[in-house]
Write an enzyme that holds these catalytic residues in place. Structure first.
Site, PDB file in Angstrom:
ATOM      1  CD  GLU A 142      -5.223   1.871  -3.319  1.00  0.00           C
ATOM      2  OE1 GLU A 142      -6.418   1.873  -3.040  1.00  0.00           O
ATOM      3  OE2 GLU A 142      -4.321   1.941  -2.467  1.00  0.00           O
ATOM      4  CG  HIS A 190      -1.959   1.045   1.170  1.00  0.00           C
ATOM      5  ND1 HIS A 190      -1.711   2.343   1.550  1.00  0.00           N
ATOM      6  CD2 HIS A 190      -3.246   1.016   0.742  1.00  0.00           C
ATOM      7  CE1 HIS A 190      -2.812   3.063   1.363  1.00  0.00           C
ATOM      8  NE2 HIS A 190      -3.759   2.276   0.868  1.00  0.00           N
TER       9      HIS A 190
HETATM   10  C1  PEP Z   1      -6.660   3.301   0.196  1.00  0.00           C
HETATM   11  O1  PEP Z   1      -6.105   3.715   1.196  1.00  0.00           O
HETATM   12  O2  PEP Z   1      -6.319   2.245  -0.310  1.00  0.00           O
HETATM   13  C2  PEP Z   1      -7.737   4.103  -0.368  1.00  0.00           C
HETATM   14  C3  PEP Z   1      -8.136   3.835  -1.583  1.00  0.00           C
HETATM   15  O3  PEP Z   1      -8.235   5.071   0.439  1.00  0.00           O
HETATM   16  P1  PEP Z   1      -9.463   6.031   0.114  1.00  0.00           P
HETATM   17  O4  PEP Z   1     -10.578   5.176  -0.425  1.00  0.00           O
HETATM   18  O5  PEP Z   1      -9.818   6.636   1.450  1.00  0.00           O
HETATM   19  O6  PEP Z   1      -8.992   7.025  -0.871  1.00  0.00           O
END
Ligand code: PEP
Length: 245
Positions: free
Chosen positions: A160, A92
């Site tokens: 992400e 992450h």
């Molecule tokens: C995450 O931390 O993986 C994430 C996607 O957070 P958020 O949905 O709060 O942006």
């Protein structure tokens, strides 16, 4: 079937609140929804949550690749397996940013976890908004290097963009079309690495997903699900995301 993963991060502060959150999510889901949900609470709540909520798939937010030894503060795959956990998140962006995890570290975690029959969610994403597809692809290639193609049905890659994660100051969600395009490029890169077996890898989008924007991301053709942070801490919001997927 879309996969929806809830990452609770460093929340909530007590076991009672963790149980209340899990109860709220369980209450809001239909029986057929449970198989598409994975929840990632803090380590210390996992054992109790696994015992109390057997119909959920529970996972850890991190794991170490070594089996045993002088690694103070770390948690092994065998320890997780012993309490009935077989999902784990690796790489992450908050682990990369605050704890210095590199693509090479994440690669070791994925290899160890797949080798121990776990399902692994591996996160990749660029730091800054802009045209950074090359950065994402390079990180993915290092992260996925040398994986056993027979285990790719247990690999989930979460794209992400770090600038879109709600805890990043000024964050806003990516556009569904752009994240779909990057995930398409990731799928292409995976095909070049692993051939037909790459089609078993699922790719999620993560970054400020909410109940209102989730349907637009989840209707994109290359997006196989979502990794949800902040919205997974509100049972109503999270179950609405799952119900609309
Ligand atoms: C995450 O931390 O993986 C994430 C996607 O957070 P958020 O949905 O709060 O942006």
């Amino acid at each position: 079937m879309k996969l929806i993963v809830g990452n609770w991060k460093l929340n909530p502060p007590t076991l009672n609140e963790a149980v209340a959150l899990a109860s709220g999510v369980a209450y809001g889901l239909k029986p057929e929804h449970f198989e598409k949900v994975v929840l990632l609470p803090p380590f210390v709540f996992l054992e109790e949550l696994v015992k109390r909520f057997k119909h959920f798939q529970w996972g850890a937010q991190n794991v170490f690749w070594e089996k045993t030894g002088g690694y103070t503060g770390e948690i092994s795959l065998a320890m997780l397996k012993d309490i009935g956990v077989n999902w784990v998140l690796a790489g992450h962006s908050e682990r990369r940013r605050y704890f210095g995890e590199s693509d090479a570290d994440v690669n070791k975690k994925i290899k160890a976890a797949l080798g121990a029959d776990f399902n692994v969610i591996a996160a990749v994403g660029e730091l800054q908004q802009g045209d950074h597809a090359d950065e994402v692809l390079a990180s993915f290639k290092k992260t996925a290097e040398g994986l056993d193609s027979f285990s790719l049905d247990r690999l989930i890659v979460a794209y992400e963009p770090v600038w879109a994660i709600s805890t990043t100051p000024g964050a806003k969600p990516d556009s569904p079309a752009r994240s779909n395009q990057i995930i398409g490029e990731l799928k292409h890169a995976a095909f070049k690495m692993f051939g037909e077996s790459s089609k078993k890898i699922r790719f999620l989008y993560g970054g400020s997903i909410s109940a209102s924007n989730a349907p637009r991301f989840l209707s994109e053709p290359y997006i196989d699900g979502a990794l949800v942070g902040g919205a997974s801490l509100k049972a109503d919001e999270f179950t609405a995301i799952v119900s609309r997927s």
